[in-house]
Design an enzyme around this catalytic site. Structure first.
Site, PDB file in Angstrom:
ATOM      1  N   LYS A  93     -16.165  -4.211   4.790  1.00  0.00           N
ATOM      2  CA  LYS A  93     -15.221  -3.710   5.796  1.00  0.00           C
ATOM      3  C   LYS A  93     -13.922  -4.458   5.637  1.00  0.00           C
ATOM      4  CE  LYS A  93     -14.178  -1.390   9.526  1.00  0.00           C
ATOM      5  NZ  LYS A  93     -13.080  -0.787   8.722  1.00  0.00           N
ATOM      6  N   GLN A 114     -11.431 -11.937   4.785  1.00  0.00           N
ATOM      7  CA  GLN A 114     -12.041 -10.905   5.628  1.00  0.00           C
ATOM      8  C   GLN A 114     -13.530 -11.174   5.851  1.00  0.00           C
ATOM      9  OE1 GLN A 114      -9.870  -7.884   6.264  1.00  0.00           O
ATOM     10  NE2 GLN A 114     -11.269  -7.739   7.981  1.00  0.00           N
ATOM     11  N   LYS A 117     -13.786 -13.763   8.562  1.00  0.00           N
ATOM     12  CA  LYS A 117     -13.255 -13.175   9.804  1.00  0.00           C
ATOM     13  C   LYS A 117     -14.284 -12.235  10.423  1.00  0.00           C
ATOM     14  CE  LYS A 117      -9.266 -11.507   9.275  1.00  0.00           C
ATOM     15  NZ  LYS A 117      -8.054 -10.731   8.998  1.00  0.00           N
ATOM     16  N   LYS A 129     -11.615  -5.539   0.809  1.00  0.00           N
ATOM     17  CA  LYS A 129     -10.188  -5.214   0.992  1.00  0.00           C
ATOM     18  C   LYS A 129      -9.751  -4.336  -0.175  1.00  0.00           C
ATOM     19  CE  LYS A 129      -6.657  -6.192   3.714  1.00  0.00           C
ATOM     20  NZ  LYS A 129      -6.610  -6.460   5.157  1.00  0.00           N
ATOM     21  N   GLY A 168      -6.693   0.451   7.894  1.00  0.00           N
ATOM     22  CA  GLY A 168      -5.286   0.268   7.533  1.00  0.00           C
ATOM     23  C   GLY A 168      -4.928  -1.194   7.327  1.00  0.00           C
ATOM     24  N   ASP A 169      -3.741  -1.414   6.802  1.00  0.00           N
ATOM     25  CA  ASP A 169      -3.154  -2.758   6.664  1.00  0.00           C
ATOM     26  C   ASP A 169      -1.660  -2.503   6.420  1.00  0.00           C
ATOM     27  OD1 ASP A 169      -3.961  -5.787   6.275  1.00  0.00           O
ATOM     28  OD2 ASP A 169      -2.560  -5.407   4.658  1.00  0.00           O
ATOM     29  N   THR A 213      -5.148  -5.592  17.025  1.00  0.00           N
ATOM     30  CA  THR A 213      -4.854  -6.850  16.320  1.00  0.00           C
ATOM     31  C   THR A 213      -3.827  -7.672  17.105  1.00  0.00           C
ATOM     32  OG1 THR A 213      -5.314  -5.697  14.260  1.00  0.00           O
ATOM     33  CG2 THR A 213      -4.245  -7.836  14.084  1.00  0.00           C
ATOM     34  N   ASN A 244       2.613  -2.693  12.866  1.00  0.00           N
ATOM     35  CA  ASN A 244       1.526  -2.514  13.830  1.00  0.00           C
ATOM     36  C   ASN A 244       1.219  -3.801  14.591  1.00  0.00           C
ATOM     37  OD1 ASN A 244      -1.665  -3.006  14.077  1.00  0.00           O
ATOM     38  ND2 ASN A 244      -1.160  -0.921  14.691  1.00  0.00           N
ATOM     39  N   SER A 383     -12.380  -1.994  14.981  1.00  0.00           N
ATOM     40  CA  SER A 383     -12.833  -1.051  13.953  1.00  0.00           C
ATOM     41  C   SER A 383     -14.358  -0.928  14.008  1.00  0.00           C
ATOM     42  CB  SER A 383     -12.412  -1.520  12.566  1.00  0.00           C
ATOM     43  OG  SER A 383     -11.093  -1.114  12.285  1.00  0.00           O
TER      44      SER A 383
HETATM   45  P1  NDP Z   1       2.762  -2.973   8.856  1.00  0.00           P
HETATM   46  O1  NDP Z   1       2.983  -2.341   7.535  1.00  0.00           O
HETATM   47  O2  NDP Z   1       2.572  -2.114  10.037  1.00  0.00           O
HETATM   48  O3  NDP Z   1       3.971  -3.979   9.177  1.00  0.00           O
HETATM   49  C1  NDP Z   1       4.260  -5.035   8.316  1.00  0.00           C
HETATM   50  C2  NDP Z   1       5.514  -5.718   8.817  1.00  0.00           C
HETATM   51  O4  NDP Z   1       5.721  -6.912   8.074  1.00  0.00           O
HETATM   52  C3  NDP Z   1       6.782  -4.861   8.614  1.00  0.00           C
HETATM   53  O5  NDP Z   1       7.721  -5.184   9.587  1.00  0.00           O
HETATM   54  C4  NDP Z   1       7.232  -5.322   7.225  1.00  0.00           C
HETATM   55  O6  NDP Z   1       8.612  -5.126   6.989  1.00  0.00           O
HETATM   56  C5  NDP Z   1       6.916  -6.791   7.269  1.00  0.00           C
HETATM   57  N1  NDP Z   1       6.640  -7.263   5.903  1.00  0.00           N
HETATM   58  C6  NDP Z   1       5.693  -6.797   5.051  1.00  0.00           C
HETATM   59  N2  NDP Z   1       5.749  -7.422   3.879  1.00  0.00           N
HETATM   60  C7  NDP Z   1       6.756  -8.307   3.995  1.00  0.00           C
HETATM   61  C8  NDP Z   1       7.321  -9.257   3.117  1.00  0.00           C
HETATM   62  N3  NDP Z   1       6.848  -9.416   1.866  1.00  0.00           N
HETATM   63  N4  NDP Z   1       8.328 -10.022   3.582  1.00  0.00           N
HETATM   64  C9  NDP Z   1       8.804  -9.865   4.844  1.00  0.00           C
HETATM   65  N5  NDP Z   1       8.317  -8.966   5.721  1.00  0.00           N
HETATM   66  C10 NDP Z   1       7.318  -8.210   5.297  1.00  0.00           C
HETATM   67  O7  NDP Z   1       1.503  -3.962   8.654  1.00  0.00           O
HETATM   68  P2  NDP Z   1       0.570  -4.624   9.760  1.00  0.00           P
HETATM   69  O8  NDP Z   1       1.347  -4.912  10.982  1.00  0.00           O
HETATM   70  O9  NDP Z   1      -0.658  -3.823   9.846  1.00  0.00           O
HETATM   71  O10 NDP Z   1       0.149  -5.991   9.040  1.00  0.00           O
HETATM   72  C11 NDP Z   1       0.885  -7.207   9.201  1.00  0.00           C
HETATM   73  C12 NDP Z   1       0.007  -8.386   8.825  1.00  0.00           C
HETATM   74  O11 NDP Z   1      -1.143  -8.414   9.685  1.00  0.00           O
HETATM   75  C13 NDP Z   1      -0.545  -8.376   7.400  1.00  0.00           C
HETATM   76  O12 NDP Z   1      -0.688  -9.697   6.946  1.00  0.00           O
HETATM   77  C14 NDP Z   1      -1.936  -7.776   7.583  1.00  0.00           C
HETATM   78  O13 NDP Z   1      -2.821  -8.131   6.544  1.00  0.00           O
HETATM   79  C15 NDP Z   1      -2.331  -8.429   8.894  1.00  0.00           C
HETATM   80  N6  NDP Z   1      -3.406  -7.772   9.631  1.00  0.00           N
HETATM   81  C16 NDP Z   1      -3.300  -6.464  10.024  1.00  0.00           C
HETATM   82  C17 NDP Z   1      -4.309  -5.885  10.740  1.00  0.00           C
HETATM   83  C18 NDP Z   1      -4.200  -4.492  11.293  1.00  0.00           C
HETATM   84  O14 NDP Z   1      -5.061  -4.118  12.089  1.00  0.00           O
HETATM   85  N7  NDP Z   1      -3.183  -3.723  10.949  1.00  0.00           N
HETATM   86  C19 NDP Z   1      -5.566  -6.614  11.030  1.00  0.00           C
HETATM   87  C20 NDP Z   1      -5.528  -8.009  10.654  1.00  0.00           C
HETATM   88  C21 NDP Z   1      -4.491  -8.531   9.954  1.00  0.00           C
HETATM   89  P3  NDP Z   1       9.105  -3.945   6.016  1.00  0.00           P
HETATM   90  O15 NDP Z   1       8.947  -2.695   6.821  1.00  0.00           O
HETATM   91  O16 NDP Z   1      10.493  -4.280   5.680  1.00  0.00           O
HETATM   92  O17 NDP Z   1       8.188  -3.985   4.818  1.00  0.00           O
END
Ligand code: NDP
Length: 451
Positions: A93, A114, A117, A129, A168-169, A213, A244, A383
Site C-alpha cells: 500500500k 511507507q 508508517k 510506492k 495518490g501522492d 494527511t 493536498n 486509505s
Molecule cells: P501535491 O502534488 O498535491 O502538492 C505538492 C506541493 O509541493 C506543491 O505545492 C508543489 O509545488 C510542492 N513541491 C513538489 N515538489 C517540489 C519541489 N521539488 N520543490 C519545491 N516544492 C515542491 O502533493 P501532496 O500534497 O500529496 O504531497 C506533498 C508531500 O506529502 C509529499 O512528500 C508526499 O509524499 C507527502 N505525503 C502525501 C500524502 C497524501 O495523502 N497526498 C500522504 C503522506 C505523505 P509545485 O506545484 O510547484 O510542484
C-alpha cells in the site's frame, strides 16, 4: 551522525553497494538503522536470520515504459515504477507520484518509509510506492488522461485489492486516480473498488480522505505540543507547499486557532500576515491550476501580503513549521534560522522533508519534532478505512471517518512516545516511530518464516 552498531554498519554498507546512486534511499535506511542500535542490544533475535537485511531489500521492483501521445500528436516516453517493498502486514500500500525528479531511488526510499508508517497505523497494510518521471505541469486534461491510461495498462497486472493498492501522492490527486481506476476497470472487466484509494465519492471513495494527511499531521503535532502544555491557539504557523497535504494542514491548523502566515510552491512562497486565505489558495491551485505567485497578485501586494520568488520559506519567523512539499526541502541552514526565530515545534506533512542535519539541529535545540513517518500517516490510514468501506460495500459519514482518523493519530502519537520512553529516549519521536514500526514488521516476518 550517530555511530552505528557494527552489525548495522555492515548492513548499511551492503545496502549502499547494492543500491548505488540512490542517496535518498541510503538516507532513509540510515535513519532507521540509527534507531535500531538500542533494539538489537535489547532484542538480539531481530538481528538473526538476516531479518534487518531482508527488511531493507524490496520484495519486488517493477520498471516499465509508458508511451503516450501528446496534444500535438507527438509520441512521448516516460518511465514507470512500482516498488513492492514489504507485504508482511498486508497487501502493498502506498501512493503514486508523478514528478520529473522521480527515479527508482526516490520510489525505493518512499516505499521503505511507507512500510514502517503503515505498520504504525495498526491497519493490515504492507508497504509500497510507485510513480513516473512524467511532469503533469502544463499538460492538458486529455494528456493527463492518456498518460494515466498508458501507465495503468502496464501497472494493472501487478496490482489488485489483495495484492497491491496504490493511491495518490505528488502530482496525483482525485482526477488522476479516476482515470487510472477507469482504465483498470476496463482492462480487467471488474469493478474492484479496493484496488485504488483516493477515489471520487461517487464510485467508492471515502469521505475525509482528501483531508486526511493534513488533518492527521495537525492532530499529531497538536498532541505533541500538548505534552508540553502547548497548543496551536494564537500561534503563527508556516506550511510549505500548496498541494493536498498543505491545503488541509492550513485548514485544520486554522480551525484550532493557529494563524498560517505562509505557503509555497516550487517557484516561491507567499506571506500573508493576516492569515492565509485558504479559499483563494484552493481557487488558484485546484480550480485554475496556477502558480502560488497569483495569490499576491489577486490579493494585492502590501498590507502584509507579499510574494518571494525562489528563496526559502523557512526564513519566515513562526512558532510551528509544517513542511508539506517534498523530501529534503528543509536544510540544516533553514533549521538554524527557524531555531533563531524561536520555532517551538516541527510537524512533517511531507515524506522526509527535513535533512538529517536539520533534524539534529531541532533535537539539540529542544524543538519538538514529529517525523513524517508518524505524523503524515493519516493519509494512508484513511486509505485503509476506504478499503474497509469498499470491502463491506459501505460508505461512512464525514464525522465517523474523521473520528476514526483522529483516534488513529492519537494512537500513533502515544505509541511513538511510549516506545521512545521504553528504549531510553523520551521525547524522541524519530526513535519511537522507527522502533515501533520496525518491531511490528519484523515480528510478522519472523512468524512467516524465511520468505
Ligand atoms: P501535491 O502534488 O498535491 O502538492 C505538492 C506541493 O509541493 C506543491 O505545492 C508543489 O509545488 C510542492 N513541491 C513538489 N515538489 C517540489 C519541489 N521539488 N520543490 C519545491 N516544492 C515542491 O502533493 P501532496 O500534497 O500529496 O504531497 C506533498 C508531500 O506529502 C509529499 O512528500 C508526499 O509524499 C507527502 N505525503 C502525501 C500524502 C497524501 O495523502 N497526498 C500522504 C503522506 C505523505 P509545485 O506545484 O510547484 O510542484
Amino acid at each position: 551522525m550517530v555511530q552505528l552498531h557494527e552489525t548495522l554498519e555492515t548492513i548499511l554498507a551492503e545496502v549502499m553497494r547494492r543500491n548505488a546512486g540512490e542517496p535518498e534511499f541510503h538516507q532513509a535506511v540510515r535513519e532507521v538503522l540509527e534507531s535500531l542500535n538500542t533494539v538489537i542490544a535489547k532484542r538480539p533475535e531481530y538481528a538473526e536470520e538476516a531479518l534487518i537485511e531482508r527488511i531493507c531489500e524490496p520484495e519486488r521492483q517493477i520498471i516499465f515504459r509508458v508511451p503516450w501521445i501528446d496534444d500535438s500528436n507527438q509520441v512521448r516516453i516516460n518511465r514507470g515504477f512500482r516498488v513492492q517493498f514489504n507485504s508482511a502486514l498486508g497487501p502493498y500500500k502506498g501512493g503514486i507520484r508523478f514528478h520529473p525528479s522521480v527515479n527508482v531511488g526516490i520510489i525505493k526510499f518512499l516505499g521503505f518509509e511507507q512500510t514502517f508508517k503503515n505498520a504504525l497505523t495498526g491497519m493490515p497494510i504492507g508497504g509500497g510506492k510507485g510513480g513516473s518521471d512524467f511532469d503533469p505541469k502544463g499538460r492538458s486534461d486529455r494528456e493527463i488522461m492518456r498518460f494515466c491510461q498508458s501507465f495503468v495498462t502496464e501497472l494493472h497486472r501487478h496490482i489488485g485489492e489483495y495484492t497491491d493498492v496504490p493511491a495518490g501522492d505528488i502530482g496525483v490527486g482525485g482526477r488522476e486516480i479516476g482515470y487510472m481506476f477507469g482504465q483498470y476497470k476496463r482492462l480487467t472487466n471488474r469493478f474492484e473498488a479496493g484496488v485504488l484509494t483516493g477515489k471520487g465519492l461517487l464510485y467508492g471513495g471515502s469521505r475525509a480522505r482528501p483531508e486526511a494527511t493534513g488533518y492527521g499531521n495537525t492532530y499529531f503535532t497538536r498532541a505533541m505540543l500538548g505534552t508540553k502544555g502547548l497548543d496551536f491557539d494564537g500561534r503563527t504557523v508556516v506550511v510549505s507547499g500548496s498541494g493536498n497535504v498543505a491545503t488541509y494542514t492550513i485548514d485544520k491548523v486554522t480551525q484550532y486557532g493557529g494563524k498560517v502566515i505562509a505557503c509555497s510552491d516550487s517557484n516561491g512562497y507567499v506571506v500573508d500576515e493576516n492569515g492565509i486565505d485558504l479559499g483563494l489558495v484552493k481557487e488558484i491551485k485546484q480550480a485554475r491550476r496556477q502558480r502560488i505567485a497569483e495569490y499576491a497578485r489577486l490579493k494585492g501586494e502590501g498590507k502584509g501580503v507579499y510574494y518571494v520568488a525562489g528563496g526559502s520559506i523557512w526564513d519566515v519567523p513562526c512558532d510551528v513549521a509544517m513542511p508539506s512539499a517534498t523530501q529534503n526541502e528543509l536544510t540544516g541552514k533553514d533549521a538554524r534560522k527557524l531555531v533563531a526565530n524561536g520555532v517551538i515545534a516541527v510537524g512533517e506533512g511531507a515524506n522526509m522533508p527535513c535533512t538529517p542535519e536539520a533534524i539534529s539541529v531541532f533535537q539539540h535545540a529542544g524543538v519538538l519534532y514529529a517525523p513524517g513517518k508518524a505524523a503524515n500517516a493519516g493519509g494512508v490510514a484513511t486509505s485503509a478505512l476506504e478499503m474497509q468501506q469498499n470491502a463491506s460495500r459501505d460508505s461512512w459519514s464525514f464525522e465517523q471517518t474523521e473520528a476514526r482518523l483522529a483516534a488513529i493519530m492519537r494512537g500513533i502519537h502515544d505509541l511513538c512516545a511510549e516506545t521512545a520512553e521504553e528504549y531510553g529516549a523520551p521525547g524522541n519521536y524519530v526513535m519511537g516511530a522507527n522502533i515501533a514500526g520496525f518491531v511490528r514488521v519484523a515480528e510478522a516476518m519472523r512468524q512467516q518464516g524465511v520468505i
